[in-house]
Design a protein around this motif. Structure first.
Motif, PDB file in Angstrom:
ATOM      1  N   LYS A  95       4.839   4.496 -16.865  1.00 26.97           N
ATOM      2  CA  LYS A  95       4.194   3.206 -16.617  1.00 26.97           C
ATOM      3  C   LYS A  95       4.892   2.229 -16.104  1.00 26.97           C
ATOM      4  O   LYS A  95       5.111   1.197 -16.250  1.00 26.97           O
ATOM      5  N   VAL A  96       5.714   2.587 -14.926  1.00 34.05           N
ATOM      6  CA  VAL A  96       6.346   1.702 -13.945  1.00 34.05           C
ATOM      7  C   VAL A  96       5.313   0.595 -13.335  1.00 34.05           C
ATOM      8  O   VAL A  96       4.393   0.764 -13.516  1.00 34.05           O
ATOM      9  N   ASP A  97       6.003  -0.333 -12.882  1.00 31.12           N
ATOM     10  CA  ASP A  97       5.195  -1.436 -12.381  1.00 31.12           C
ATOM     11  C   ASP A  97       4.789  -1.413 -10.767  1.00 31.12           C
ATOM     12  O   ASP A  97       4.051  -2.126 -10.278  1.00 31.12           O
ATOM     13  N   GLY A  98       5.618  -0.286 -10.123  1.00 30.64           N
ATOM     14  CA  GLY A  98       5.241  -0.090  -8.842  1.00 30.64           C
ATOM     15  C   GLY A  98       5.955   1.198  -8.256  1.00 30.64           C
ATOM     16  O   GLY A  98       7.409   1.293  -8.903  1.00 30.64           O
ATOM     17  N   ILE A  99       5.604   1.835  -7.330  1.00 31.95           N
ATOM     18  CA  ILE A  99       6.127   2.943  -6.761  1.00 31.95           C
ATOM     19  C   ILE A  99       6.153   3.050  -5.158  1.00 31.95           C
ATOM     20  O   ILE A  99       5.359   2.568  -4.661  1.00 31.95           O
ATOM     21  N   GLY A 114      -3.128   9.195  -6.156  1.00 31.66           N
ATOM     22  CA  GLY A 114      -4.494   8.922  -6.333  1.00 31.66           C
ATOM     23  C   GLY A 114      -4.222   8.541  -8.122  1.00 31.66           C
ATOM     24  O   GLY A 114      -4.970   7.546  -8.644  1.00 31.66           O
ATOM     25  N   LYS A 115      -3.491   9.332  -9.012  1.00 29.46           N
ATOM     26  CA  LYS A 115      -3.211   9.015 -10.307  1.00 29.46           C
ATOM     27  C   LYS A 115      -2.610   8.005 -10.367  1.00 29.46           C
ATOM     28  O   LYS A 115      -2.867   7.116 -11.328  1.00 29.46           O
ATOM     29  N   ALA A 116      -1.676   7.619  -9.642  1.00 28.04           N
ATOM     30  CA  ALA A 116      -0.943   6.085  -9.822  1.00 28.04           C
ATOM     31  C   ALA A 116      -1.969   5.177  -9.603  1.00 28.04           C
ATOM     32  O   ALA A 116      -1.888   4.095 -10.179  1.00 28.04           O
ATOM     33  N   GLU A 117      -2.915   5.130  -8.620  1.00 28.69           N
ATOM     34  CA  GLU A 117      -3.782   4.018  -8.317  1.00 28.69           C
ATOM     35  C   GLU A 117      -4.736   3.825  -9.241  1.00 28.69           C
ATOM     36  O   GLU A 117      -5.054   2.918  -9.720  1.00 28.69           O
ATOM     37  N   GLN A 118      -5.227   5.036  -9.992  1.00 23.85           N
ATOM     38  CA  GLN A 118      -6.153   5.075 -10.974  1.00 23.85           C
ATOM     39  C   GLN A 118      -5.525   4.308 -12.161  1.00 23.85           C
ATOM     40  O   GLN A 118      -6.250   3.719 -13.019  1.00 23.85           O
ATOM     41  N   SER A 119      -4.016   4.410 -12.253  1.00 24.75           N
ATOM     42  CA  SER A 119      -3.455   3.828 -13.487  1.00 24.75           C
ATOM     43  C   SER A 119      -3.167   2.302 -13.103  1.00 24.75           C
ATOM     44  O   SER A 119      -2.431   1.763 -14.106  1.00 24.75           O
ATOM     45  N   GLY A 120      -3.372   1.916 -12.217  1.00 19.77           N
ATOM     46  CA  GLY A 120      -3.084   0.599 -11.877  1.00 19.77           C
ATOM     47  C   GLY A 120      -1.938   0.159 -11.355  1.00 19.77           C
ATOM     48  O   GLY A 120      -1.488  -0.988 -11.266  1.00 19.77           O
ATOM     49  N   ILE A 121      -1.009   1.322 -10.747  1.00 20.52           N
ATOM     50  CA  ILE A 121       0.350   1.218 -10.415  1.00 20.52           C
ATOM     51  C   ILE A 121       0.155   0.985  -9.001  1.00 20.52           C
ATOM     52  O   ILE A 121      -0.234   2.015  -8.082  1.00 20.52           O
ATOM     53  N   PRO A 122       0.657  -0.068  -8.422  1.00 22.70           N
ATOM     54  CA  PRO A 122       0.606  -0.195  -6.722  1.00 22.70           C
ATOM     55  C   PRO A 122       1.632   0.597  -6.305  1.00 22.70           C
ATOM     56  O   PRO A 122       2.724   0.944  -6.680  1.00 22.70           O
ATOM     57  N   VAL A 123       1.357   1.248  -5.068  1.00 23.40           N
ATOM     58  CA  VAL A 123       2.095   2.277  -4.307  1.00 23.40           C
ATOM     59  C   VAL A 123       2.201   2.027  -3.026  1.00 23.40           C
ATOM     60  O   VAL A 123       1.011   1.580  -2.240  1.00 23.40           O
ATOM     61  N   VAL A 124       3.373   1.944  -2.478  1.00 24.38           N
ATOM     62  CA  VAL A 124       3.780   1.730  -1.183  1.00 24.38           C
ATOM     63  C   VAL A 124       4.310   2.835  -0.320  1.00 24.38           C
ATOM     64  O   VAL A 124       5.201   3.602  -1.002  1.00 24.38           O
ATOM     65  N   GLY A 125       4.245   3.041   0.806  1.00 26.06           N
ATOM     66  CA  GLY A 125       5.052   4.076   1.356  1.00 26.06           C
ATOM     67  C   GLY A 125       6.065   3.572   2.379  1.00 26.06           C
ATOM     68  O   GLY A 125       6.016   2.504   2.936  1.00 26.06           O
ATOM     69  N   LEU A 126       7.183   4.627   2.772  1.00 25.87           N
ATOM     70  CA  LEU A 126       8.361   4.062   3.453  1.00 25.87           C
ATOM     71  C   LEU A 126       8.705   5.453   4.375  1.00 25.87           C
ATOM     72  O   LEU A 126       8.446   6.634   3.708  1.00 25.87           O
ATOM     73  N   ASN A 127       9.121   5.164   5.532  1.00 26.80           N
ATOM     74  CA  ASN A 127      10.001   6.095   6.221  1.00 26.80           C
ATOM     75  C   ASN A 127       8.848   7.484   6.816  1.00 26.80           C
ATOM     76  O   ASN A 127       9.112   7.480   7.822  1.00 26.80           O
ATOM     77  N   SER A 128       8.419   8.182   5.845  1.00 30.01           N
ATOM     78  CA  SER A 128       7.342   9.384   6.312  1.00 30.01           C
ATOM     79  C   SER A 128       6.210   9.163   5.931  1.00 30.01           C
ATOM     80  O   SER A 128       5.865   8.681   4.542  1.00 30.01           O
ATOM     81  N   LEU A 285       6.380  -8.899  -4.252  1.00 31.56           N
ATOM     82  CA  LEU A 285       5.666  -9.915  -3.515  1.00 31.56           C
ATOM     83  C   LEU A 285       4.064  -9.473  -4.092  1.00 31.56           C
ATOM     84  O   LEU A 285       3.360 -10.582  -4.284  1.00 31.56           O
ATOM     85  N   TYR A 286       3.694  -8.432  -3.974  1.00 26.72           N
ATOM     86  CA  TYR A 286       2.460  -7.982  -4.322  1.00 26.72           C
ATOM     87  C   TYR A 286       2.212  -8.450  -5.777  1.00 26.72           C
ATOM     88  O   TYR A 286       1.308  -8.989  -6.163  1.00 26.72           O
ATOM     89  N   LYS A 287       3.142  -8.317  -6.956  1.00 24.71           N
ATOM     90  CA  LYS A 287       3.123  -8.289  -8.335  1.00 24.71           C
ATOM     91  C   LYS A 287       3.065  -9.984  -8.570  1.00 24.71           C
ATOM     92  O   LYS A 287       2.146 -10.493  -9.038  1.00 24.71           O
ATOM     93  N   TYR A 288       3.868 -10.670  -7.811  1.00 28.28           N
ATOM     94  CA  TYR A 288       4.011 -12.113  -8.234  1.00 28.28           C
ATOM     95  C   TYR A 288       3.400 -13.135  -7.397  1.00 28.28           C
ATOM     96  O   TYR A 288       3.222 -14.398  -7.491  1.00 28.28           O
ATOM     97  N   ASN A 289       2.618 -12.758  -6.074  1.00 28.30           N
ATOM     98  CA  ASN A 289       2.253 -13.374  -5.061  1.00 28.30           C
ATOM     99  C   ASN A 289       0.789 -12.768  -4.326  1.00 28.30           C
ATOM    100  O   ASN A 289       0.266 -13.518  -3.489  1.00 28.30           O
ATOM    101  N   GLY A 290       0.689 -11.664  -4.917  1.00 34.52           N
ATOM    102  CA  GLY A 290      -0.531 -11.136  -4.217  1.00 34.52           C
ATOM    103  C   GLY A 290      -0.425 -10.528  -2.612  1.00 34.52           C
ATOM    104  O   GLY A 290      -1.481 -10.627  -2.149  1.00 34.52           O
ATOM    105  N   ASN A 291       0.848 -10.643  -2.250  1.00 36.47           N
ATOM    106  CA  ASN A 291       1.095 -10.494  -0.625  1.00 36.47           C
ATOM    107  C   ASN A 291       0.969  -8.974  -0.184  1.00 36.47           C
ATOM    108  O   ASN A 291       1.251  -8.185  -1.000  1.00 36.47           O
ATOM    109  N   TYR A 292       0.100  -8.812   1.036  1.00 33.20           N
ATOM    110  CA  TYR A 292       0.376  -7.478   1.651  1.00 33.20           C
ATOM    111  C   TYR A 292       0.996  -7.719   3.090  1.00 33.20           C
ATOM    112  O   TYR A 292       0.573  -8.491   3.721  1.00 33.20           O
ATOM    113  N   SER A 293       1.989  -6.857   3.103  1.00 32.33           N
ATOM    114  CA  SER A 293       2.744  -6.964   4.443  1.00 32.33           C
ATOM    115  C   SER A 293       1.928  -6.395   5.581  1.00 32.33           C
ATOM    116  O   SER A 293       1.300  -5.163   4.912  1.00 32.33           O
TER     117      SER A 293
END
Length: 324
Positions: A95-99, A114-128, A285-293
């Motif tokens: 139950k981390v706050d973000g991945i 998909g499981k992370a998103e269903q659990s309400g955990i925001p996920v961002v991608g990087l690099n690949s 930024l997403y957690k505390y200000n609802g921002n999306y880059s």
């Protein structure tokens, strides 16, 4: 143009020995500009292979953002896609706050993201994974367009007088690496061959490239897709008695020195420090200000940029600190 408590979050597999603890210590030492928001935990899960120093720079950027944002960063990695997916699942279970996660093999990561998103955990991608992050429902992506980078690389080769190149892929099935070589082939006016090597076994990489150069003396340039492989390719050129030049994607401080001394022709920099930093900072930024880059629609591109004799001395100042 190119992120539970301490005792609870113990990611299995190849968890880094200097991920969460190091980030926590850095956060404690941070002063000016440190966030006063409640402590959050972010898991950064990559496909790093043992010994690939590229990811040290990604991690440094992530740790810098974690220190600023009062984040406990837990880093883990495995080049095997199934194992990497298991590491993401462990983060979901804790139950981390973000991945923040890399998508070298997107199909293997689809279910667990998909499981992370269903659990309400925001996920961002990087690099690949630039081509797949939106399909997988991720919030944002930070990296370079590998096809565009490859095409720019091919154009650059056309100015060097290269006629026949071999593009060395160190991990079969990695979509980003394939896109790089495909991009090079698209714009390079000469002949392109692809050579697959086992990137987890550097002596084997060296001997395989050496054998290829001995077999075909018409190869005038070796193109590698990572700094450690470029430095090994320089050794292979010597072993084979070849006159081939070496050019590469990605940097580290030793690679920068090689560009300075002329043993590497040029490199493409996708700014891995920036990728790690932005991915972790984005989750805060997403957690505390609802921002999306990028508005959650466009990726944030961190490359490509070329490093050669004309600008390498300036880049070397930062590479010596381990941030380029």
């Amino acid at each position: 143009m190119a992120v539970a408590a301490a005792a609870a979050l113990t990611l299995a597999g190849c968890a880094s020995a200097h991920g969460g603890k190091k980030a926590e210590e850095a956060a404690q030492n941070a002063s000016a500009g440190k966030a006063n928001t409640p402590r959050m935990t972010v898991a950064l899960v990559t496909h790093q292979a043992p010994g690939d120093t590229f990811w040290d720079t990604v991690r440094k950027g992530a740790e810098a953002a974690a220190a600023k944002d009062n984040i406990k960063l837990v880093y883990s990695a495995d080049p095997n896609a199934g194992n990497q997916a298991n590491l993401v699942q462990n983060a979901v279970d804790q139950k981390v706050d973000g991945i923040a996660v890399t998508l070298a093999k997107p199909d293997a990561m689809k279910g667990v993201i998909g499981k992370a998103e269903q659990s309400g955990i925001p996920v961002v991608g990087l690099n690949s994974g630039l081509s797949d992050w939106k399909k997988l429902g991720m919030l944002e992506f930070f990296g370079q367009d590998e096809s565009v980078a490859g095409e720019a690389f091919g154009d650059k080769l056309n100015t060097t007088g290269a006629k026949k190149i071999v593009c060395v892929i160190q991990e079969q099935g990695n979509v980003g690496l394939t896109q790089r070589c495909d991009g090079v082939q698209k714009t390079f006016k000469g002949t392109t061959e692809t050579l697959y090597v086992n990137g987890t076994d550097m002596p084997s990489v060296r001997s395989t490239i050496t054998a290829k150069l001995k077999q075909d003396s018409s190869i005038d340039t070796v193109v590698t897709l990572g700094a450690p492989f470029a430095l090994t390719a320089v050794q292979s050129v010597g072993d084979a008695g070849s006159k081939a030049k070496v050019a590469t994607f990605d940097l580290n401080k030793d690679l920068v020195k090689a560009v300075q001394n002329g043993s590497i022709e040029f490199a493409v920099d996708q700014q891995p420090y920036l990728q790690g930093y932005l991915a972790v900072d984005a989750l805060w930024l997403y957690k505390y200000n609802g921002n999306y880059s990028g508005g959650g629609v466009q990726p944030v591109l961190t490359g490509p940029a070329f490093v050669d004799k004309s600008n390498v001395d300036k880049v070397a100042e930062f590479a010596a600190k381990g941030t380029r």
